[in-house]
Design a protein around this motif. Sequence first.
Motif, short mmCIF file in Angstrom:
data_model
loop_
_atom_site.label_atom_id
_atom_site.label_comp_id
_atom_site.label_asym_id
_atom_site.label_seq_id
_atom_site.Cartn_x
_atom_site.Cartn_y
_atom_site.Cartn_z
N GLY A 1 -7.48 6.38 0.49
CA GLY A 1 -7.97 5.02 0.72
C GLY A 1 -6.89 4.07 1.18
N GLN A 2 -5.74 4.14 0.54
CA GLN A 2 -4.64 3.25 0.91
C GLN A 2 -4.13 3.58 2.32
OE1 GLN A 2 -3.12 0.60 -1.60
NE2 GLN A 2 -5.31 0.92 -1.60
N ALA B 1 0.87 7.20 -6.44
CA ALA B 1 -0.24 8.15 -6.52
C ALA B 1 0.25 9.57 -6.25
CB ALA B 1 -1.35 7.77 -5.55
N SER C 1 -7.60 10.23 -4.24
CA SER C 1 -8.49 9.25 -3.62
C SER C 1 -7.73 7.98 -3.24
CB SER C 1 -9.62 8.92 -4.59
OG SER C 1 -10.46 7.94 -4.06
N ILE C 2 -6.80 7.56 -4.08
CA ILE C 2 -5.99 6.38 -3.79
C ILE C 2 -5.15 6.61 -2.55
CG2 ILE C 2 -4.00 5.04 -4.62
CD1 ILE C 2 -5.31 5.27 -7.45
N ALA D 1 1.81 1.98 -3.46
CA ALA D 1 0.70 2.61 -4.19
C ALA D 1 0.59 4.09 -3.85
CB ALA D 1 -0.61 1.89 -3.86
N MET E 1 -8.20 10.99 -8.98
CA MET E 1 -8.21 9.58 -8.62
C MET E 1 -7.00 9.26 -7.74
SD MET E 1 -8.34 6.14 -10.98
CE MET E 1 -6.69 6.31 -11.62
N ALA E 2 -5.85 9.83 -8.06
CA ALA E 2 -4.64 9.59 -7.27
C ALA E 2 -4.82 10.09 -5.84
CB ALA E 2 -3.44 10.26 -7.95
N HIS F 1 0.83 -1.20 0.00
CA HIS F 1 0.00 0.00 0.00
C HIS F 1 0.86 1.26 0.00
CE1 HIS F 1 -3.33 -2.61 0.53
NE2 HIS F 1 -4.16 -1.73 1.08
#
Length: 77
Positions: free
Chosen positions: A61-62, A39, A57-58, A35, A54-55, A32
């Motif tokens: 979330g991660q 991002a 958000s990643i 990721a 989106m990045a 993670h």
Amino acid sequence: AGMMSDADMARLANATGTDFDSMWLEMMIQHHKGAISMARDEVASGKDTATKAMAVSIVRGQQAEIDTMTSLMTPAR
């Protein structure tokens, strides 16, 4: 960053019980973090606003999942 080696995966395959659980959590946290790094690179250098959103958000979330996995590794007090 964040990808496990064949040796890491072999160790995981041979682990059982709480050893497996701990190893899996540690590896997933590193995965993670990889990721998140990718991002953040997109947020800093990307050109497309939808991809950058989106990045972001990643990252959120991660990081939330890292926080959860970290709490699972910490014994209750």
